[in-house]
Design a protein around this motif. Structure first.
Motif, short mmCIF file in Angstrom:
data_model
loop_
_atom_site.label_atom_id
_atom_site.label_comp_id
_atom_site.label_asym_id
_atom_site.label_seq_id
_atom_site.Cartn_x
_atom_site.Cartn_y
_atom_site.Cartn_z
N THR A 78 0.88 -1.16 0.00
CA THR A 78 0.00 0.00 0.00
C THR A 78 0.92 1.21 0.00
OG1 THR A 78 -1.87 1.10 1.05
CG2 THR A 78 -0.23 0.14 2.52
N ALA A 79 0.35 2.41 0.08
CA ALA A 79 1.22 3.59 0.01
C ALA A 79 0.56 4.81 0.60
CB ALA A 79 1.62 3.88 -1.45
N LEU A 80 1.38 5.72 1.10
CA LEU A 80 0.90 7.06 1.38
C LEU A 80 0.74 7.74 0.02
CD1 LEU A 80 2.98 6.18 3.79
CD2 LEU A 80 2.81 8.59 4.43
N PRO A 81 -0.42 8.26 -0.31
CA PRO A 81 -0.62 8.80 -1.65
C PRO A 81 0.00 10.17 -1.87
CG PRO A 81 -2.59 9.12 -0.33
CD PRO A 81 -1.64 8.32 0.52
N ILE A 82 0.62 10.75 -0.87
CA ILE A 82 1.05 12.14 -0.89
C ILE A 82 2.36 12.37 -1.62
CG2 ILE A 82 -0.28 12.72 1.17
CD1 ILE A 82 2.17 12.33 2.86
N SER A 83 2.69 13.67 -1.85
CA SER A 83 3.87 14.01 -2.65
C SER A 83 4.70 15.12 -1.99
CB SER A 83 3.44 14.46 -4.05
OG SER A 83 2.60 15.61 -3.96
N PRO A 84 5.18 14.92 -0.77
CA PRO A 84 5.94 15.97 -0.08
C PRO A 84 7.26 16.28 -0.79
CG PRO A 84 6.13 13.89 1.09
CD PRO A 84 5.10 13.68 0.03
N CYS A 85 7.75 17.52 -0.60
CA CYS A 85 8.96 17.93 -1.32
C CYS A 85 10.22 17.31 -0.74
CB CYS A 85 9.07 19.46 -1.31
SG CYS A 85 9.51 20.17 0.31
N GLY A 86 10.22 16.99 0.56
CA GLY A 86 11.40 16.40 1.19
C GLY A 86 12.46 17.40 1.60
N LYS A 87 12.23 18.70 1.37
CA LYS A 87 13.27 19.70 1.61
C LYS A 87 12.85 20.80 2.58
CE LYS A 87 14.93 19.11 -3.14
NZ LYS A 87 15.12 19.77 -4.46
N CYS A 88 11.56 21.02 2.73
CA CYS A 88 11.10 22.14 3.56
C CYS A 88 11.18 21.79 5.05
CB CYS A 88 9.65 22.50 3.19
SG CYS A 88 8.44 21.23 3.64
N GLU A 89 10.87 22.77 5.89
CA GLU A 89 10.95 22.56 7.35
C GLU A 89 10.00 21.45 7.79
OE1 GLU A 89 10.39 25.02 11.56
OE2 GLU A 89 10.11 26.02 9.64
N ALA A 90 8.80 21.44 7.23
CA ALA A 90 7.83 20.42 7.61
C ALA A 90 8.38 19.02 7.31
CB ALA A 90 6.51 20.63 6.87
N CYS A 91 8.91 18.84 6.12
CA CYS A 91 9.45 17.52 5.74
C CYS A 91 10.65 17.14 6.60
CB CYS A 91 9.85 17.53 4.26
SG CYS A 91 8.46 17.52 3.11
N LEU A 92 11.53 18.09 6.85
CA LEU A 92 12.76 17.80 7.60
C LEU A 92 12.49 17.53 9.08
CD1 LEU A 92 15.17 20.41 5.96
CD2 LEU A 92 15.04 17.95 5.52
N THR A 93 11.32 17.90 9.55
CA THR A 93 10.95 17.61 10.95
C THR A 93 9.98 16.44 11.04
OG1 THR A 93 9.22 19.32 10.85
CG2 THR A 93 11.37 19.97 11.75
N GLY A 94 9.79 15.71 9.94
CA GLY A 94 8.94 14.53 9.95
C GLY A 94 7.47 14.80 9.77
N ASN A 95 7.13 16.04 9.42
CA ASN A 95 5.72 16.41 9.25
C ASN A 95 5.37 16.56 7.77
OD1 ASN A 95 4.97 16.71 12.13
ND2 ASN A 95 6.52 18.33 12.08
N ILE A 96 5.61 15.50 7.02
CA ILE A 96 5.41 15.55 5.57
C ILE A 96 3.95 15.81 5.20
CG2 ILE A 96 7.39 14.09 5.05
CD1 ILE A 96 5.48 11.73 4.75
N HIS A 97 3.04 15.53 6.12
CA HIS A 97 1.62 15.67 5.82
C HIS A 97 1.19 17.12 5.68
CE1 HIS A 97 2.42 15.53 10.07
NE2 HIS A 97 1.22 15.96 10.40
N TYR A 98 1.96 18.09 6.19
CA TYR A 98 1.60 19.47 5.92
C TYR A 98 2.67 20.25 5.16
CZ TYR A 98 3.41 20.27 10.79
OH TYR A 98 4.13 20.30 11.95
N CYS A 99 3.49 19.54 4.44
CA CYS A 99 4.33 20.18 3.42
C CYS A 99 3.42 20.82 2.38
CB CYS A 99 5.22 19.12 2.76
SG CYS A 99 6.03 19.66 1.23
N SER A 100 3.78 22.00 1.89
CA SER A 100 2.93 22.71 0.93
C SER A 100 2.80 21.98 -0.40
CB SER A 100 3.47 24.13 0.69
OG SER A 100 4.77 24.07 0.13
N GLU A 101 3.71 21.04 -0.65
CA GLU A 101 3.66 20.28 -1.91
C GLU A 101 2.91 18.96 -1.77
OE1 GLU A 101 5.08 21.16 -4.91
OE2 GLU A 101 5.42 23.12 -3.98
#
Length: 337
Positions: A78-101
């Motif tokens: 299965t998969a998380l359907p999302i597409s986080p950028c991996g570079k922003c503050e949200a992604c770098l702190t483990g909060n990929i679910h509210y990355c703007s991308e």
């Protein structure tokens, strides 16, 4: 291959689209089961974007691993359907679910990444998780909505002995109620405008009782009595009932989504110093934890499945789910039938 796509306001069409080609960095999956999600209903209601092939709750089998070496052809995933950028503050702190991308290229939620209302889909390889052998395809498709409810209850910080209200008896509401009980809540009540769904919440054992959301006198009896309220509808009456039914200083978690502005009773929020938290999706760790809990039989998610339908039955299934009198909780789709 055959798929179901948005054609207009509350209208789908079954049509043919080209089969997908392997792509570096994306896993090509043969879809086994797909869930119909409440957020999908918003797109169907609006009839937009036209041509969108939805379905972001799914399980399937790997056809091409997109270069991810620990995945093999035939692996069940299965998969998380999302597409986080991996570079922003949200992604770098483990909060990929509210990355703007996160939602810009999400599978089943964007025009450039079709979802599980088709026999195949592609999803970013870093978002794919393997399913244990003892998990069914149906359970695999239920991981995503289960993770949404798990995240909501984690944000609510439900403690042993708490009285918890869940507003809305759809799949997210009932999963949230299930996790509230699992977290030690001594009383869990579901408010629901659909009598059939309210009764189902109690029958399935995730709520101690249900209250008719249309009966204001009955609702008022609970004013200021709940330690935590998890709101899973997104409309103004639901949000404002959450604000008035929670205790002063209590916690309200807003899970429901509205595509429009709603009237918000800010005085209840301010004067009673409520802790109001928005909840979106889940962390990758929470998603993986839900796979583990389902596989280890710590939770039973199959009891929420009402039926499985074909692609040709998707239109009537959406109509049933929005009828206001159906007892259906989760409808799964088999895109290969």
């Amino acid at each position: 291959m055959k798929c179901v796509a948005i054609k207009g306001v509350k209208e789908f069409e079954v049509k043919e689209i080209p089969e997908l080609e392997p792509e570096k960095g994306k896993v090509l999956i043969n879809v086994k089961k797909t869930g119909i999600c409440g957020s999908d209903i918003h797109y169907w209601d609006l009839g937009s974007p036209e041509g969108l092939v939805m379905g972001h709750e799914y399980s399937g089998v790997v056809v091409d691993n997109g270069g991810r070496e620990d995945l093999n052809i035939g692996d069940r995933v299965t998969a998380l359907p999302i597409s986080p950028c991996g570079k922003c503050e949200a992604c770098l702190t483990g909060n990929i679910h509210y990355c703007s991308e996160t939602w810009n290229h999400a599978s089943g939620l964007s025009l450039d990444n079709s979802g599980g209302l088709a026999p195949q889909l592609k999803v970013r390889s870093d978002m794919v998780l393997k399913l244990p052998d003892n998990m069914s395809d149906e359970e695999g498709a239920l991981v995503e909505p289960t993770a949404v409810g798990y995240h909501a209850v984690n944000l609510a910080n439900v403690k042993v002995g708490d009285h918890v209200l869940v507003v809305g008896g759809g799949i997210i509401g009932l999963v949230s109620a299930m996790f509230a009980k699992k977290s030690g809540a001594s009383k869990v009540i579901v408010s629901e405008a659909n009598e059939s769904r309210g009764e189902m919440a109690v029958k399935l054992g995730v709520a101690d009782a249900w209250v008719d959301a249309k009966n204001q006198d009955e609702m008022n009896k609970y004013a200021g009595t709940f330690d935590r309220v998890i709101e899973c509808c997104g409309n103004a009456p639901a949000v404002n009932s959450a604000l008035t039914l929670v205790k002063a200083g209590g916690t309200v978690v807003l899970v429901g989504v509205s595509m429009n502005l709603i009237n918000y009773m800010s005085i209840a929020h301010v004067m009673r110093e409520l802790n109001v938290i928005g909840a979106i999706a889940y962390t990758k760790e929470e998603f993986a934890k839900c796979i583990s809990m389902i596989a280890n039989k710590e939770i039973d998610v199959m009891k929420f499945v009402s039926k499985t339908v074909t692609l040709e039955e998707v239109q009537s299934s959406y109509e049933e789910l929005t009828s206001g009198n159906s007892s259906c909780i989760k409808i799964l789709v088999d895109p290969n039938k």
